[in-house]
Design an enzyme around this catalytic site. Structure first.
Site, short mmCIF file in Angstrom:
data_model
loop_
_atom_site.label_atom_id
_atom_site.label_comp_id
_atom_site.label_asym_id
_atom_site.label_seq_id
_atom_site.Cartn_x
_atom_site.Cartn_y
_atom_site.Cartn_z
N ASN A 9 0.77 -1.19 0.02
CA ASN A 9 -0.08 -0.02 0.05
C ASN A 9 0.99 1.19 -0.04
O ASN A 9 1.51 1.40 1.05
CB ASN A 9 -1.04 -0.17 1.23
CG ASN A 9 -1.78 1.31 1.37
OD1 ASN A 9 -1.73 1.84 0.63
ND2 ASN A 9 -2.65 1.38 2.56
N LYS A 11 0.06 4.19 -0.12
CA LYS A 11 -0.49 5.47 0.51
C LYS A 11 -0.44 6.90 -0.46
O LYS A 11 -0.38 6.72 -1.57
CB LYS A 11 -0.11 5.58 1.80
CG LYS A 11 -0.05 4.19 2.54
CD LYS A 11 -0.05 4.34 4.15
CE LYS A 11 -0.22 3.10 4.90
NZ LYS A 11 -0.16 3.27 6.37
N GLU A 163 -4.92 -5.32 10.78
CA GLU A 163 -3.96 -4.30 10.79
C GLU A 163 -4.04 -3.38 12.05
O GLU A 163 -4.94 -2.64 12.13
CB GLU A 163 -3.83 -3.22 9.83
CG GLU A 163 -3.84 -3.60 8.28
CD GLU A 163 -3.24 -2.44 7.51
OE1 GLU A 163 -2.15 -2.99 6.79
OE2 GLU A 163 -3.72 -1.63 7.42
P1 13P Z 1 3.19 0.20 7.59
O1 13P Z 1 3.91 -0.87 7.08
O2 13P Z 1 4.06 1.57 7.18
O3 13P Z 1 3.31 0.24 9.10
O4 13P Z 1 1.79 0.60 7.04
C1 13P Z 1 0.92 -0.63 7.24
C2 13P Z 1 -0.31 -0.16 6.50
O5 13P Z 1 -0.87 0.62 6.74
C3 13P Z 1 -0.61 -0.96 5.05
O6 13P Z 1 -1.87 -0.62 4.74
#
Ligand code: 13P
Length: 246
Positions: A9, A11, A163
């Site tokens: 992801n 983001k 998560e």
């Molecule tokens: P991180 O791996 O940066 O902690 O993020 C996890 C996440 O939110 C994946 O959707």
């Protein structure tokens, strides 16, 4: 045999040049044949990556509505029309920053399923929830709409991502045994509501500071079928190392 899946992801990171460079490097990599590799770039780049052959492409979100006057949004049908078959829904950053309710997230799941896409459904408790010992109740309640309203054949199409909010982007990873306890809880909850066969078919991914240093141990757990990776998915070497951790 459940599918092993690693999904990145991205983001809201990477300008177009950097995104294309990372995409090309991942698209030309060699992956274990039994691992499905998915990336979720920012939506503005989805159409230019949707011809990938070595990777599956996911949206990071979708509208709960099918069309109309919803400025800035895009629908499941639109995603399907650019050849996408996956979308993340219910990410904690959407729940917290965009006030997404369980009902809204369920509508997104339905819309994706109705349009032939696979939802990657996220759930997970906050630090307060865990400190108060209510993490299982919180996840149970986040799951309740999908468990109470989907048929088993629809539910089997889902990918679930656990998560824990306190582990996302913090460097704090759930202990593999704690993550396993939640994954097993989710699978048992599905088995109790449907059948063991249904519960055994659904891939449940772990997300939250998953990186090459901890992915092997996490993925060795019985009910952890892969990962949803944030920060470490922005570096091709780290992401590849995670994909090769099974
Ligand atoms: P991180 O791996 O940066 O902690 O993020 C996890 C996440 O939110 C994946 O959707």
């Amino acid at each position: 045999m459940r599918k092993k899946i690693v999904a990145g992801n991205w983001k809201m990171n990477l300008n177009k040049l950097d995104a294309v460079e990372l995409f090309k490097s991942l698209e030309s990599s060699v992956y274990p044949p039994d691992v499905e590799v998915i990336i979720a770039p920012p939506s503005i780049y989805l159409d230019s990556f949707s011809n990938a052959s070595n990777l599956k492409i996911a949206s990071q979100d979708v509208s709960q509505n099918s069309n109309g006057a919803y400025t800035g949004e895009f629908s499941s049908e639109m995603l399907f029309s650019i050849n996408l078959r996956f979308a993340i829904v219910g990410h904690s950053e959407r729940r917290v920053f965009h006030n997404e309710s369980d009902e809204m997230i369920f509508n997104k799941v339905k819309s994706l399923l109705n349009n032939g896409l696979t939802p990657i459904f996220c759930c997970g408790e906050s630090l307060d929830d865990r400190n108060n010992g209510i993490q299982f109740d919180v996840v149970n309640s986040q799951l309740s709409n999908i468990l109470n309203n989907l048929s088993s054949s629809d539910l089997e199409k889902l990918i679930i991502a656990y998560e824990p909010v306190w582990a996302i982007g913090t460097g704090l990873t759930a202990e593999p045994s704690d993550a396993q306890a939640m994954h097993s809880y989710i699978r048992n909850t599905i088995a109790n509501k449907f059948t063991t066969k249904t519960s055994e078919q659904i891939s449940i991914l772990y997300g939250g500071s998953c990186k090459p240093a901890n992915s092997k141990e996490l993925f060795s757990m019985k009910d952890i079928d892969g990962g949803l990776i944030g920060g470490a998915s922005l570096d091709s070497n780290s992401f590849l190392a995670i994909v090769n951790s099974f």
